[in-house]
Write a protein that holds these residues in place. Structure first.
Motif, mmCIF file in Angstrom:
data_model
loop_
_atom_site.group_PDB
_atom_site.id
_atom_site.type_symbol
_atom_site.label_atom_id
_atom_site.label_comp_id
_atom_site.label_asym_id
_atom_site.label_seq_id
_atom_site.Cartn_x
_atom_site.Cartn_y
_atom_site.Cartn_z
ATOM 1 N N THR A 37 46.551 26.476 54.895
ATOM 2 C CA THR A 37 46.943 26.049 54.037
ATOM 3 C C THR A 37 46.154 24.421 53.905
ATOM 4 O O THR A 37 46.124 23.696 54.677
ATOM 5 C CB THR A 37 48.949 25.564 53.852
ATOM 6 N N VAL A 38 46.012 24.580 52.244
ATOM 7 C CA VAL A 38 45.516 22.971 52.076
ATOM 8 C C VAL A 38 46.407 21.698 51.190
ATOM 9 O O VAL A 38 46.844 22.341 50.631
ATOM 10 C CB VAL A 38 43.518 22.759 52.075
ATOM 11 N N PHE A 39 46.487 20.907 52.303
ATOM 12 C CA PHE A 39 47.787 20.124 50.415
ATOM 13 C C PHE A 39 46.172 19.098 50.577
ATOM 14 O O PHE A 39 46.237 17.689 51.109
ATOM 15 C CB PHE A 39 48.206 19.316 52.470
ATOM 16 N N ILE A 115 44.880 18.680 55.808
ATOM 17 C CA ILE A 115 44.726 17.641 55.027
ATOM 18 C C ILE A 115 43.772 17.042 54.249
ATOM 19 O O ILE A 115 43.084 16.449 55.491
ATOM 20 C CB ILE A 115 45.996 16.302 55.245
ATOM 21 N N ILE A 116 43.627 16.838 53.033
ATOM 22 C CA ILE A 116 42.230 16.260 52.171
ATOM 23 C C ILE A 116 42.883 15.516 51.454
ATOM 24 O O ILE A 116 44.064 15.064 50.744
ATOM 25 C CB ILE A 116 41.769 16.766 51.560
ATOM 26 N N LEU A 189 42.146 16.523 59.747
ATOM 27 C CA LEU A 189 41.976 15.642 57.838
ATOM 28 C C LEU A 189 40.981 15.397 57.890
ATOM 29 O O LEU A 189 39.872 14.711 58.487
ATOM 30 C CB LEU A 189 42.621 14.172 58.357
ATOM 31 N N LEU A 190 40.758 15.324 56.292
ATOM 32 C CA LEU A 190 39.313 14.480 56.045
ATOM 33 C C LEU A 190 39.527 13.869 54.425
ATOM 34 O O LEU A 190 40.050 13.983 54.136
ATOM 35 C CB LEU A 190 38.768 15.858 55.318
ATOM 36 N N ILE A 191 38.597 13.085 54.602
ATOM 37 C CA ILE A 191 38.873 11.601 53.731
ATOM 38 C C ILE A 191 37.616 11.978 53.038
ATOM 39 O O ILE A 191 36.555 12.650 53.109
ATOM 40 C CB ILE A 191 39.370 10.489 54.412
ATOM 41 N N ILE A 192 37.699 11.916 51.912
ATOM 42 C CA ILE A 192 37.092 11.833 50.443
ATOM 43 C C ILE A 192 36.819 11.069 50.013
ATOM 44 O O ILE A 192 37.687 9.946 49.117
ATOM 45 C CB ILE A 192 37.247 13.431 49.298
#
Length: 360
Positions: A37-39, A115-116, A189-192
């Motif tokens: 799951t990716v939020f 989380i993105i 966590l990935l910050i774009i």
């Protein structure tokens, strides 16, 4: 094709959730989970939907996300093998709908949840506030879910959920840079940083401040960081790799870029406080800023350069009932009639109260 009743759909959904909780969906052993799951959440109008569609190779126009939307992606793992499935949730409205994080973050999903966070690089004044509020909302929900599971374990009502919830303090390798000085986010966590093409219009000094600050925040939370623009195929291809890593466990490779004159690409664990350096210097003496911790100090310095916006996003939210993409002529006509009846009722009620006041 025969139609399935709504009751039947709920029964099928309940059976699927039960199978996940019982461990039958992944064989009941210690094998790799086939469903993740990716939020996605982040800045309002920051390009979340556009980025998601590009990462899924879907050639369709992006529509505004008014609340919380769900979709999914599939990826074949090999010949004649089941496809990996990624459940994808997207939160709209920036920070105004942060309470909705409770829907995708549940005991059933949290073991495979990532989380993105998409931040709009072209709006640096709103960047810190957006990031801070959304990450706090997610962290609070993770702690709430963990508490629920602990209570369930005490009452022996949910022993199968014990392995489904990670510790709220994420474990890192012993050789992780600055392991004792940072505060890892409880979930991957990935910050774009989106709209990099517009970000380049800022002055060199301001771009350096944003880059340096985001590097610190990403490292502080043990997160990956990447800058992108939907107008650049090269940048989007790199972004898709990081998205696929969270959604389908694809390897991100070793590409890294810390040059503030280029789009940043920094995998989690590849940066360090010594490489990032101290907060950007300003006209204000850093020693005069009363900070409780390193993150608080960076915030105070950043907000000296980019004062936070005071505009309430809640007031800017559009009424979904008036959005043309959701128009339903018959329902809209009935809604208009009921609105008129409500207004008339309010006027009559006001007259009645005035009459009571006069009698008194």
């Amino acid at each position: 094709m025969a139609k399935i009743s709504s009751d039947k759909l709920w029964e099928l959904a309940a059976a699927e959730v039960q199978s996940l909780e019982n461990g039958t969906a992944d064989g009941g052993g210690g094998e790799e989970v086939g469903e993740r799951t990716v939020f996605l959440m982040g800045s309002k109008t920051g390009g979340k939907t556009s980025i998601l569609l590009r990462c899924l190779d879907r050639d369709e126009p992006a529509k505004p996300t008014l609340a919380l939307e769900y979709t999914f992606g599939r990826r074949a793992t090999g010949h004649n093998t089941p496809k990996d499935i990624a459940h994808l949730w997207e939160l709209g409205g920036g920070t105004s709908l942060s309470d909705l994080v409770q829907i995708p973050i549940t005991p059933a999903s949290i073991r495979s949840l990532s989380i993105i966070l998409v931040v709009d690089l072209s709006s640096p004044n709103a960047l810190w506030g957006t990031m801070e509020k959304l990450l706090q909302a997610v962290q609070a929900q993770v702690e709430k879910v963990a508490s629920q599971v602990r209570q369930a374990e005490k009452s022996r009502a949910g022993p199968k959920l014990q392995m489904s919830v990670p510790s709220t303090a994420r474990d890192l390798p012993k050789d992780y840079p600055d392991r004792e000085l940072i505060s890892p986010f409880p979930l991957p966590l990935l910050i774009i940083g989106s709209k990099y093409d517009l970000f380049q219009a800022l002055s060199t000094d301001k771009r350096k401040v944003v880059c340096k600050t985001l590097r610190f925040l990403a490292h502080y939370h043990a997160a990956s960081l990447i800058f992108t623009s939907i107008k650049s195929e090269s940048q989007m291809s790199k972004t898709k790799i990081y998205f696929s890593h969270l959604a389908f466990n694809v390897d991100t490779g070793k590409t890294m870029s810390c040059d503030s004159s280029k789009p940043l690409i920094i995998p989690a664990g590849s940066d360090s406080l010594s490489q990032i350096g101290s907060p950007p210097t300003t006209d204000v003496d850093i020693t005069s800023l009363h900070a409780r911790n390193p993150k608080d100090l960076w915030k105070k310095v950043y907000e000296q350069i980019f004062p936070p916006e005071s505009i309430s996003e809640q007031k800017e939210m559009k009424d979904p009932a008036k959005d043309p993409q959701y128009s339903e002529p018959q329902i809209d006509a009935m809604r208009a009639q009921k609105d008129q009846e409500l207004e008339q009722y309010k006027k009559n009620a006001a007259k009645s109260w005035k009459g009571l006041e006069l009698d008194t």
